[in-house]
Design an enzyme around this catalytic site. Structure first.
Site, short mmCIF file in Angstrom:
data_model
loop_
_atom_site.label_atom_id
_atom_site.label_comp_id
_atom_site.label_asym_id
_atom_site.label_seq_id
_atom_site.Cartn_x
_atom_site.Cartn_y
_atom_site.Cartn_z
N THR A 179 0.82 -1.22 0.00
CA THR A 179 0.00 0.00 0.00
C THR A 179 0.85 1.27 0.00
O THR A 179 1.99 1.26 0.51
CB THR A 179 -0.90 -0.01 1.25
OG1 THR A 179 -1.57 1.25 1.35
CG2 THR A 179 -0.11 -0.22 2.53
N ASP A 180 0.26 2.37 -0.46
CA ASP A 180 0.95 3.66 -0.38
C ASP A 180 1.01 4.18 1.05
O ASP A 180 1.78 5.11 1.35
CB ASP A 180 0.28 4.69 -1.31
CG ASP A 180 -1.19 4.94 -1.01
OD1 ASP A 180 -1.73 4.35 -0.05
OD2 ASP A 180 -1.81 5.74 -1.75
N GLU A 181 0.21 3.57 1.96
CA GLU A 181 0.19 4.08 3.34
C GLU A 181 1.52 3.90 4.04
O GLU A 181 1.78 4.54 5.07
CB GLU A 181 -0.92 3.39 4.14
CG GLU A 181 -2.27 3.57 3.51
CD GLU A 181 -3.43 3.49 4.49
OE1 GLU A 181 -3.21 3.41 5.70
OE2 GLU A 181 -4.57 3.54 4.01
N TYR A 183 -2.04 -0.56 10.90
CA TYR A 183 -2.14 -1.24 9.59
C TYR A 183 -0.94 -0.89 8.72
O TYR A 183 -0.26 -1.79 8.17
CB TYR A 183 -3.44 -0.83 8.87
CG TYR A 183 -3.44 -1.13 7.39
CD1 TYR A 183 -3.52 -2.45 6.93
CD2 TYR A 183 -3.33 -0.11 6.44
CE1 TYR A 183 -3.50 -2.74 5.57
CE2 TYR A 183 -3.30 -0.39 5.08
CZ TYR A 183 -3.39 -1.71 4.64
OH TYR A 183 -3.36 -1.98 3.30
N LYS A 234 2.08 -3.33 7.24
CA LYS A 234 2.39 -3.50 5.82
C LYS A 234 3.85 -3.08 5.55
O LYS A 234 4.54 -3.71 4.74
CB LYS A 234 1.43 -2.68 4.95
CG LYS A 234 -0.02 -3.15 4.96
CD LYS A 234 -0.25 -4.53 4.39
CE LYS A 234 -0.08 -4.62 2.89
NZ LYS A 234 -0.50 -5.96 2.36
#
Ligand code: NAD
Ligand code: DAU
Length: 370
Positions: free
Chosen positions: A133-135, A159, A163
């Protein structure tokens, strides 16, 4: 012909990927492993399981013995790893499952793939794609440049941290053991089969049911919306043609703030009710059924702690190296998505019954209007 393991194949992106892969490479053998958490749904895959065009195994990626048995039995040459706990609010309420699945589950899969491929002598022909993810890159200010593959990791939620940890493990397996792996980091997906806990389906369904539309904070947070079909096309390009050991960012090029996204959903539903007389009797609680705007349901509520302000993806590398560009315009994709939820009431009614109601109570009852 490839033998393909898709983990998390009963989730939102997983189901879409299975259908896209089936259509693009009908002779590949697909094996889906999914633990069938609250986020999973097999309805769309049932016909493919029934006619044996895919195999489904209910199982946990942390189960090392099961994973090894599946590698030995099916001799996978491709792994698309999507299984994860994926909802930021749930990671804030209860982070443990995120560390278990996203970190330890990914570790188990990496270790199994390496051992199985070395034992079978097939590592040269095999590829492992880790879907991230970009997060992991944290939050951007309003005028910061978009995330590059070289942007520093600054995860802000449990989260995102889980990741990020899994991405680091993938990198370590590439560098230390020569695992033929790649990573993709993508922005917010939307489209059919997305669980109603996420912004777009939640707002569509709440509007249809005449429930408040809870926008966190002032709604100025920006996401880069990526249609799931564009994401799946990118995943298939990266796993086949990406350079091993590399990371590819995938974005939609559709930055919108949450206020605008919710406003677009309301306006599209107002128009749909104005032109289709069959909708009002089906959804009598929706304001549009009595000629009012769905915007009347918008409610600004207590913000998400650590709420990332803005994500934006620079997907130049994907376009330059693999010729892959996103093609779905956000307004068109959103309209298709709204129509999909209007046409699949049975699907979301099933998903939103039972345990989902308990989550809605937990996540929204403490949020007050601001
Ligand atoms: P999802 O929550 O809809 O689906 C996840 C699937 O993984 C579910 O079917 C669930 O049952 C399965 N799963 C969970 N724990 C498991 C375990 N221990 N063993 C086996 N299966 C397990 O998620 P999604 O939105 O489809 O996301 C898929 C992947 O893409 C995730 O890795 C997520 O981090 C990543 N991603 C998603 C988005 C997005 O906008 N949805 C954006 C960027 C990255
Ligand atoms: O950026 C990629 C990520 O996108 C993925 O890695 C995650 O798996 C995926 O869930 C998604 O994370 P977000 O937190 O951005 O998605 P979500 O749909 O939960 O929220 C989108 C935005 O809408 C975010 O700014 C929070 C806001 N929001 C969300 C909900 C559920 C609201 O204002 N109200 C809500 O009720």
């Amino acid at each position: 012909m490839q033998s393909v393991l898709i983990t998390g194949g009963a989730g939102f992106i997983g189901q879409n990927l299975v259908h896209a892969w089936r259509a693009a490479e009908p002779s590949d053998r697909l094996v889906i492993v999914d633990a069938m958490t609250y986020a999973a749904n097999l309805r769309s895959l049932e016909p493919l399981i029934a006619d044996r065009s895919i195999s489904f195994v209910k199982g946990d990626i942390k189960d090392a013995a099961l994973m090894r048995r599946l590698f030995d039995e099916h001799k996978f040459t491709r792994v698309a790893h999507l299984a994860a706990e994926s909802h930021v609010d749930r990671s804030i309420a209860d982070p443990e499952a995120f560390l278990q699945t996203n970190v330890l589950g990914t570790f188990t899969l990496l270790k199994t793939a390496l051992e199985a491929w070395l034992a079978a002598g097939t590592i040269e022909h095999s590829r492992f794609l880790h879907v991230s993810t970009d997060e992991v890159y944290g939050s951007l200010g309003p005028s910061d440049p978009a995330f590059l593959e070289s942007s520093p990791y600054r995860p802000n939620s449990p989260y995102a941290a889980s990741k990020a940890a899994s991405d680091h493990l993938v990198r370590a397996y590439v560098e230390t053991y020569g695992l033929p792996a790649l990573i993709t980091n993508c922005s917010n997906n939307y489209g059919s089969y997305q669980h109603p806990e996420k912004l777009i389906p939640l707002m569509i369904i709440h509007a249809l049911e005449g429930k408040p539309l809870p926008i966190y904070g002032d709604g100025s947070n920006v996401r880069d919306w990526l249609h799931v079909s564009d994401h799946c096309a990118a995943l298939m390009a990266v796993i086949e043609r990406g350079r091993l050991g590399e990371t590819y960012n995938v974005g939609g090029g559709n930055e919108r703030n949450n206020r605008d996204v919710v406003g677009l959903i309301c306006d599209a539903l107002d128009r749909a009710f104005a032109t289709d007389a069959s909708l009002a009797p089906r959804f009598p609680s929706c304001p549009a059924a009595s000629g009012k705007s769905c915007r009347s349901l918008i409610s600004f509520v207590t913000d998400r702690p650590g709420h990332d302000h803005r994500y934006a993806i620079d997907a130049t590398k994907l376009a330059r190296e693999l010729g892959n560009r996103c093609s779905v315009n956000f307004e068109d994709g959103l309209g298709q998505t709204i129509n999909w939820y209007l046409d699949h009431e049975d699907w979301w009614r099933e998903v939103t019954s039972g345990a989902y109601k308990a989550w809605i109570d937990k996540n929204y009852s403490f949020r007050i209007a601001v």
